[in-house]
Design an enzyme around this catalytic site. Sequence first.
Site, PDB file in Angstrom:
ATOM      1  N   GLY A 162      33.807  -6.090  88.439  1.00 45.50           N
ATOM      2  CA  GLY A 162      34.767  -6.064  87.167  1.00 45.50           C
ATOM      3  C   GLY A 162      36.255  -6.351  87.555  1.00 45.50           C
TER       4      GLY A 162
ATOM      5  N   GLY B  51      29.791  -5.206  89.900  1.00 46.41           N
ATOM      6  CA  GLY B  51      29.279  -6.338  88.986  1.00 46.41           C
ATOM      7  C   GLY B  51      28.768  -7.328  89.823  1.00 46.41           C
TER       8      GLY B  51
ATOM      9  CG  ASP C 245      27.829  -0.351  85.502  1.00 50.54           C
ATOM     10  OD1 ASP C 245      28.375  -0.760  86.585  1.00 50.54           O
ATOM     11  OD2 ASP C 245      28.514  -0.912  84.317  1.00 50.54           O
TER      12      ASP C 245
ATOM     13  CD  GLU D 258      29.934   0.813  90.910  1.00 48.19           C
ATOM     14  OE1 GLU D 258      29.885  -0.613  90.934  1.00 48.19           O
ATOM     15  OE2 GLU D 258      29.582   1.122  92.146  1.00 48.19           O
TER      16      GLU D 258
END
Length: 369
Positions: free
Chosen positions: A99, A148, A179, A171
């Site tokens: 992201g 991502g 995630d 992350e």
Amino acid sequence: MQSLKRLVTRRSRDSLIQFKRSLSALPINASADDDLQNQVLVEGKAGSRVAILNRPSSLNALNTNIGARLHKLYASWEDNPDIGFVVLKGSGRAFCAGGDIVALYHLRNEGRIEECKEFFRTVYSFIYHLGTYLKPHVAILNGITMGGGAGVSIPGTFRFATGRTVFATPETQIGFHPDAAASFYLPRLPGYLGEYLGLTGEKLSGAEMVSCGLATHYSHTEKLPMIEEELGKLVTDDPSVIESSLEKYSDVAYPEKISALHRIEVLDKCFGHDTVEEIIDALEREASATNDAWCNSTLKKLKEASPLSLKVSLRSGVRARVVDKDFAPKWDPPSLDKVSDDMVDQYFAPLSESEPDLDLPTKQREAFN
């Protein structure tokens, strides 16, 4: 989505800890110079379509526009009987670095929280669509594939890694947690490799990805034009035919001697515990007994990460890492012993009635195992 609510309302100025490079990226509207259509290019082939992530200056970082366009394109291709399969790749030196956390950082500071939430809704929905896609999917991971970027590729049918592939879920180093499908694919890796990757953010090469099952195929980078040409000629919706074409150009993968995959027994011994504290204790005992450089470097990574993120990550510093680049995050809480169970529980608590949950079509589209 429940953890997102905690993230975007957190007010620790120095930590800003809750946003990640993993697919959690920014929701920013397209401008005239970075226009929506050009962020995802499309190539029509004989019996397939190729989607190209096209933000090379940002390492093809995801935003809401990209997520929405991919979702729309994939839905239309799924319904088109003339299209047998779909290929996804990136332009420049990355497949997708995750992201656009820099843009997300600024959106949060400007108080544009709803736009942050919309990003997550949009991209998570696309990932679910990809994971339940009714046609074969080929992701060409030629370059950086992080956070991502893994989310928009690993849930698909085939993942083709190359000599340029660099995978990571980084992350915890920026105060978030893996995630974007990471809770699906990390636990399915051999032994406790998933825990190791999720907590440390360690990188894997293309050879390591295929060796542990994150990628389905691997080849030397120079073969990529031939692979793409071969795929472009195919007129089929049969996964076995596509797989045969990929196999034709695949190479045997040999992870380097320093790879964590060669230390899987020690890795399992250290990361096969229920708490982060126990994992660190095990690593310290192993390092003391063996003076293993891998143990020491792993400990260093864990101690640099956000303590809260480590605990949240095991259970399921954007500013410092990416904006100011001073690599001196001030985590809140600052240490593992200051992270209470209640703090971790908040990330798994139901949302309030005023906060809509992520509505995935689980009854209409059953996820593949």
